[in-house]
Design a protein around this motif. Structure first.
Motif, short mmCIF file in Angstrom:
data_model
loop_
_atom_site.label_atom_id
_atom_site.label_comp_id
_atom_site.label_asym_id
_atom_site.label_seq_id
_atom_site.Cartn_x
_atom_site.Cartn_y
_atom_site.Cartn_z
N PRO A 39 6.78 -6.01 5.27
CA PRO A 39 6.66 -4.55 5.26
C PRO A 39 5.41 -4.12 4.46
O PRO A 39 5.26 -4.51 3.31
CB PRO A 39 7.94 -4.07 4.60
CG PRO A 39 8.56 -5.26 3.96
CD PRO A 39 7.92 -6.48 4.52
N LEU A 40 4.53 -3.39 5.12
CA LEU A 40 3.34 -2.84 4.48
C LEU A 40 3.34 -1.33 4.70
O LEU A 40 3.80 -0.86 5.75
CB LEU A 40 2.07 -3.43 5.08
CG LEU A 40 1.78 -4.90 4.79
CD1 LEU A 40 0.63 -5.41 5.64
CD2 LEU A 40 1.47 -5.11 3.32
N TYR A 41 2.80 -0.59 3.74
CA TYR A 41 2.82 0.86 3.82
C TYR A 41 1.44 1.42 3.56
O TYR A 41 0.61 0.79 2.89
CB TYR A 41 3.83 1.43 2.82
CG TYR A 41 5.22 0.88 3.06
CD1 TYR A 41 6.03 1.39 4.06
CD2 TYR A 41 5.68 -0.18 2.30
CE1 TYR A 41 7.29 0.87 4.30
CE2 TYR A 41 6.95 -0.72 2.52
CZ TYR A 41 7.74 -0.19 3.53
OH TYR A 41 8.98 -0.72 3.76
N GLU A 42 1.19 2.62 4.07
CA GLU A 42 -0.09 3.27 3.90
C GLU A 42 -0.44 3.36 2.42
O GLU A 42 0.40 3.70 1.59
CB GLU A 42 -0.03 4.68 4.52
CG GLU A 42 -1.38 5.28 4.76
CD GLU A 42 -1.32 6.50 5.65
OE1 GLU A 42 -2.11 7.42 5.39
OE2 GLU A 42 -0.51 6.53 6.59
N GLY A 43 -1.68 3.01 2.10
CA GLY A 43 -2.16 3.03 0.72
C GLY A 43 -1.99 1.71 -0.02
O GLY A 43 -2.58 1.52 -1.08
N PHE A 46 -3.70 -5.51 0.34
CA PHE A 46 -3.31 -6.87 0.69
C PHE A 46 -4.55 -7.73 0.80
O PHE A 46 -5.67 -7.23 0.92
CB PHE A 46 -2.52 -6.89 2.01
CG PHE A 46 -3.30 -6.41 3.19
CD1 PHE A 46 -4.00 -7.30 3.99
CD2 PHE A 46 -3.33 -5.07 3.52
CE1 PHE A 46 -4.73 -6.86 5.08
CE2 PHE A 46 -4.05 -4.63 4.61
CZ PHE A 46 -4.76 -5.52 5.40
N GLU A 47 -4.34 -9.04 0.73
CA GLU A 47 -5.42 -10.00 0.94
C GLU A 47 -5.27 -10.56 2.35
O GLU A 47 -4.18 -10.93 2.76
CB GLU A 47 -5.31 -11.14 -0.07
CG GLU A 47 -6.34 -12.22 0.13
CD GLU A 47 -6.15 -13.37 -0.85
OE1 GLU A 47 -6.67 -14.47 -0.55
OE2 GLU A 47 -5.49 -13.19 -1.88
N LEU A 138 -1.85 -13.50 5.25
CA LEU A 138 -1.76 -12.23 4.55
C LEU A 138 -0.93 -12.39 3.28
O LEU A 138 0.09 -13.06 3.28
CB LEU A 138 -1.08 -11.16 5.41
CG LEU A 138 -1.83 -10.58 6.59
CD1 LEU A 138 -0.95 -9.61 7.34
CD2 LEU A 138 -3.11 -9.91 6.15
N LYS A 139 -1.40 -11.73 2.23
CA LYS A 139 -0.65 -11.70 0.98
C LYS A 139 -0.65 -10.27 0.47
O LYS A 139 -1.71 -9.66 0.30
CB LYS A 139 -1.28 -12.62 -0.05
CG LYS A 139 -0.52 -12.65 -1.35
CD LYS A 139 -1.13 -13.65 -2.30
CE LYS A 139 -0.25 -13.79 -3.52
NZ LYS A 139 -0.59 -14.97 -4.27
N LYS A 140 0.52 -9.73 0.26
CA LYS A 140 0.69 -8.37 -0.23
C LYS A 140 0.46 -8.36 -1.74
O LYS A 140 1.01 -9.22 -2.44
CB LYS A 140 2.10 -7.91 0.12
CG LYS A 140 2.40 -6.49 -0.16
CD LYS A 140 3.80 -6.19 0.38
CE LYS A 140 4.22 -4.80 0.09
NZ LYS A 140 5.53 -4.49 0.70
#
Length: 143
Positions: A39-43, A46-47, A138-140
């Protein structure tokens, strides 16, 4: 940083499309990803890394077994990128273009698409060749 986020209309909303701008390079990415796994969110930040191998030592590979429609990867013990990232996909470059002074690399990850747009000196055509396989990692970042 993620500039915008769109949940794609599917029967089950498992896929989101993000638009993000690199803080290190003049590079922009549009990426489809499984938002239930990561889960990713606006703002958020992440790498993102691209690699030709899951291992830092390219001679040290795992086993890829196929049972028809599905392929299973069994990693060998070793110095793997898998432990360093939250989300990994395997894909293939299907198009390289230069438009308006920018290079664009198009990669398909089993139907989830990515467009990476930046300076031609950063995204060189001799580095990103159509037909090449790449892993997306990807890394959050923790907030």
């Amino acid at each position: 940083m993620i500039k915008s986020l769109l949940v794609l209309s599917l029967s089950v909303s498992l896929v989101s499309r993000l638009l993000a701008q690199s803080e290190s390079y003049d590079t922009e990415v549009i990426l489809d990803f499984n938002c239930q796994i990561l889960p990713l969110y606006e703002g958020e930040k992440f790498e993102l890394a691209l690699s030709r191998s899951l291992y830092r030592d390219r001679d040290h590979q795992g086993e890829l077994e196929s049972t028809g429609e599905v392929a299973y990867f069994t990693p060998k013990e070793g110095d793997s990128h898998l432990d360093d990232y939250d989300y990994v996909m395997h894909g293939k470059i299907f198009k390289y273009a230069e438009e308006d002074g920018k290079a664009i690399v198009y990669i398909s990850y089993g139907g989830l698409l990515m467009a990476l747009k930046g300076e031609p000196r950063t995204l060189r055509s001799n580095t990103f060749k159509v037909g090449d396989n790449l892993y997306l990692l990807l890394k959050k970042f923790s907030t």
